[in-house]
Design an enzyme around this catalytic site. Structure first.
Site, PDB file in Angstrom:
ATOM      1  N   ASN A 119       0.820  -1.201   0.000  1.00 17.11           N
ATOM      2  CA  ASN A 119       0.000   0.000   0.000  1.00 17.11           C
ATOM      3  C   ASN A 119       0.862   1.263   0.000  1.00 17.11           C
ATOM      4  OD1 ASN A 119      -1.888   1.994   0.291  1.00 17.11           O
ATOM      5  ND2 ASN A 119      -2.949   1.087   2.007  1.00 17.11           N
ATOM      6  N   ASP A 120       1.481   1.570   1.129  1.00 14.37           N
ATOM      7  CA  ASP A 120       2.269   2.804   1.228  1.00 14.37           C
ATOM      8  C   ASP A 120       3.346   2.917   0.144  1.00 14.37           C
ATOM      9  OD1 ASP A 120       0.826   3.660   3.377  1.00 14.37           O
ATOM     10  OD2 ASP A 120       2.235   2.890   4.869  1.00 14.37           O
ATOM     11  N   VAL A 121       3.925   1.789  -0.236  1.00 18.76           N
ATOM     12  CA  VAL A 121       5.033   1.831  -1.195  1.00 18.76           C
ATOM     13  C   VAL A 121       4.562   2.150  -2.615  1.00 18.76           C
ATOM     14  CG1 VAL A 121       6.489   0.276   0.141  1.00 18.76           C
ATOM     15  CG2 VAL A 121       5.006  -0.656  -1.637  1.00 18.76           C
TER      16      VAL A 121
END
Lengths: 100, 512
Positions: free
Chosen positions: B439-441
């Site tokens: 997600n964040d990446v």
């Protein structure tokens, strides 16, 4: 060995470590951690000295316990590294996993 | 008594050049072990170098430190002729040797069974557990050296006019010992907490104590103070206080750090276990230990650096902890915006028609154990003539290289797996990006939104592909950083809401 020669070994080894570790491919960073773990258990040398020495029974038992802990790490670390490394394969797969 | 003492000092101090040479060879073997990891092709040979180095170190120590009579007895004494060379001592030494071999055997069985049984997804926990063992072993060795310094060749016997002779530990050795014991204890307790967090036995959420920075600083100062006390006076109480406080600070340092920062923590503890070994190597004047300590120490430090760079966060801010503890406003806004939901059939259709599919795995794939079925999906796509690649962000997962190992386990050839900088330019020419458990990446806010907590973090440009398929359990949850991901709401994104493994299984069925 006097302190300065030991220190030189240490400093030079830090540089060797720096260059060797940067050359490790990122795909193998997990095996790198596992194998560094195994080799840092070279601390077993100290545990063996304590376990082999007479004179202080307390130190001897601590040494033996240290030998057990470090051995777990040595055998476990190298074995798990070997297990991981055996999984890394190139595209031409060995028989048994052929395409249908 | 005195004779025994002088003999032992001889063992430790007046080592033959061959012994030092053997330790040096062991050290070189360890360097070659790491060198082998520069490519999967040479890595297995490297690992064997590591084993050889360890065998050399252990055998050398046994030969030089278990008194010779014991070995003589083993070699020559089936019928008791050794009676003339002092049977009592000889028998005692055999016992010592057997005890040591038994200790090694116990450790070997535990280690080998664990290594064989452990699931690849549990590798981060295992590594943390192994770090804790190195730390504890270092503490035990340092305590043993403190209790029996003469055996380690680091003390002089002083015979006062009145009373018992006692051992005075060299000043330099005191510093080395106290450093070894402090780093070892910190490594141990820190790794235990990291293990509990990674293993899920303890919440991965940061635990924030009030005034924790002040508390940590106070404990650190106290450690320095008592270490100084030990250096100046060799008092036992100072030694034990340093041990206790170092255990405490390891615990305090790791509890405020959240789950996804674990790659940094695990690398850092890896580094510490090396420095602990190096400190004990200084104490024992042992080049194998010093070389290894330096290698492992720099290895862990470099990995920590790589992980921090991949998150665009400073090492200090990671170690200070608490990241992601405060929920941002993004989570609430998540459901307000329009997004498209797709089915497994849609996904199968899109990917089969594609020329190139890039798969972006993350920690969610590891949790769902979806790597095997993912590879099946990739095989099906390849049969249909689709080019399949994998893109790995350095901090995907819970430890450096975590995703690579899982994919390797699932038989994904390593030349289909690419690092961030090697593949990022390719997303623009990719038809479908398949994000699974990451997600964040993938969050473009890291490139555009200066107010975002992840601003500046290098991310995978998944949204540049013609279509993004985003596998996620539900729309409610946000990534570790607590920020909403703009990719969800883009026109070219299709959300596949389901358990990662189930979704991929359905896609595989739909591809038939």
């Amino acid at each position: 060995m006097d302190f300065v020669s030991i220190l030189s070994v240490f400093v030079l080894a830090c540089f060797v470590g720096y260059y060797v570790v940067w050359s490790v491919t990122p795909a193998l960073h997990t095996p790198l951690m596992a194998v560094t773990n195994a080799i840092s258990s070279v601390i077993i040398v100290g545990a063996l000295i304590a376990a082999a020495a007479a004179g202080a029974p307390g130190a001897k038992w601590l040494g033996l316990l240290g030998v057990v802990l470090a051995s777990v790490n040595i055998f476990g670390g190298f074995a798990v590294t070997a297990r991981m490394l055996a999984m890394y394969k190139k595209k031409d797969r060995p028989a048994g996993t052929v395409h249908k | 008594m005195t004779e025994g003492v002088s003999k032992k000092m001889e063992h430790a101090n007046a080592v033959s050049p061959w012994v030092s040479f053997a330790y040096l060879v062991a050290g070189v073997c360890f360097i070659l072990a790491l060198r082998g990891l520069s490519s999967p092709r040479t890595s297995q040979r490297g690992n064997r170098f590591g084993m050889a180095g360890m065998a050399i170190a252990v055998v050398t120590t046994l030969v030089t430190h278990v008194p010779q009579q014991a070995l003589g007895l083993v070699l020559t004494g089936p019928d008791g002729v050794i009676a003339s060379t002092g049977p009592v001592l000889a028998r005692l030494d055999t016992v010592t040797l057997l005890e040591i071999l038994a200790a090694i055997a116990i450790g070997a069985v535990i280690g080998l069974v664990t290594a064989r049984r452990i699931a690849m997804t549990a590798m981060p926990q295992l590594v943390a557990a192994f770090h804790s063992l190195v730390g504890l072993a270092a503490v035990l060795v340092a305590i043993a050296a403190f209790l029996n310094p003469v055996a380690f060749g680091i003390a002089d016997i002083v015979t006062p006019m009145i009373g018992q002779p006692f051992a005075v530990i060299n000043r330099v050795s005191r510093i080395e010992m106290i450093l070894g014991v402090a780093i070892g204890a910190l490594t141990f307790s820190g790794s235990v907490i990291a293990f509990l967090k990674l293993n899920g036995s303890m919440s991965g959420k940061p635990i924030l104590l009030p005034q924790r920075h002040l508390l940590n600083a106070a404990v650190a100062l106290a450690i320095v103070f008592f270490a100084f006390g030990f250096w100046s006076g060799q008092h036992a109480v100072d030694f034990w206080l340093v041990v206790a406080l170092s255990f405490l600070i390891g615990f305090l340092l790791i509890i405020p750090i959240g789950g996804a920062d674990m790659p940094v923590v695990v690398s850092m503890l890896n580094s510490y276990s090396g420095w602990a070994a190096a400190a004990m190597g200084f104490t024992l004047h042992n080049s194998a230990m010093i070389i290894t300590g330096a290698l492992v120490g720099s290895s862990g430090a470099i990995l920590s650096y790589i992980m921090c760079r991949a998150m665009n966060r400073s090492f200090i801010s990671v170690i200070a902890g608490g990241f992601g503890a405060v929920e941002g406003g993004g989570a609430a806004a998540a459901t307000d915006r329009a997004w498209k939901r797709g089915s497994a059939e849609d996904a199968a259709f899109l990917m089969r028609e594609a020329a190139q599919v890039v798969i972006v795995p993350g920690y969610g794939m590891a949790v769902a154990q979806a790597q095997h079925v993912l590879r099946e999906m990739a095989d099906k796509l390849k049969e249909a003539g689709v080019r399949v690649k994998y893109a790995i962000h350095p901090v995907a997962g819970r430890m450096p290289g975590h995703m690579n190992v899982l994919l390797a386990e699932a038989n994904v050839p390593y030349d289909e797996v690419f690092e961030l900088e090697d593949i990022n330019a390719e997303f623009a020419q990719t038809d479908v990006t398949f994000v699974i458990g990451a997600n964040d990446v993938t969050n473009p806010a890291a490139k555009t939104d200066k107010s975002s907590p992840i601003y500046g973090m290098p991310v995978l440009d998944v949204e540049r592909a013609k279509t993004v398929l985003f596998v996620k359990r539900s729309m409610g949850g946000v990534g570790y950083a607590g920020v909403d991901n703009d990719v969800f709401y883009r026109d070219n994104t299709m959300m596949l809401l389901a358990d990662a493994k189930k979704m991929v299984e359905e896609i595989v069925k739909a591809l038939d």
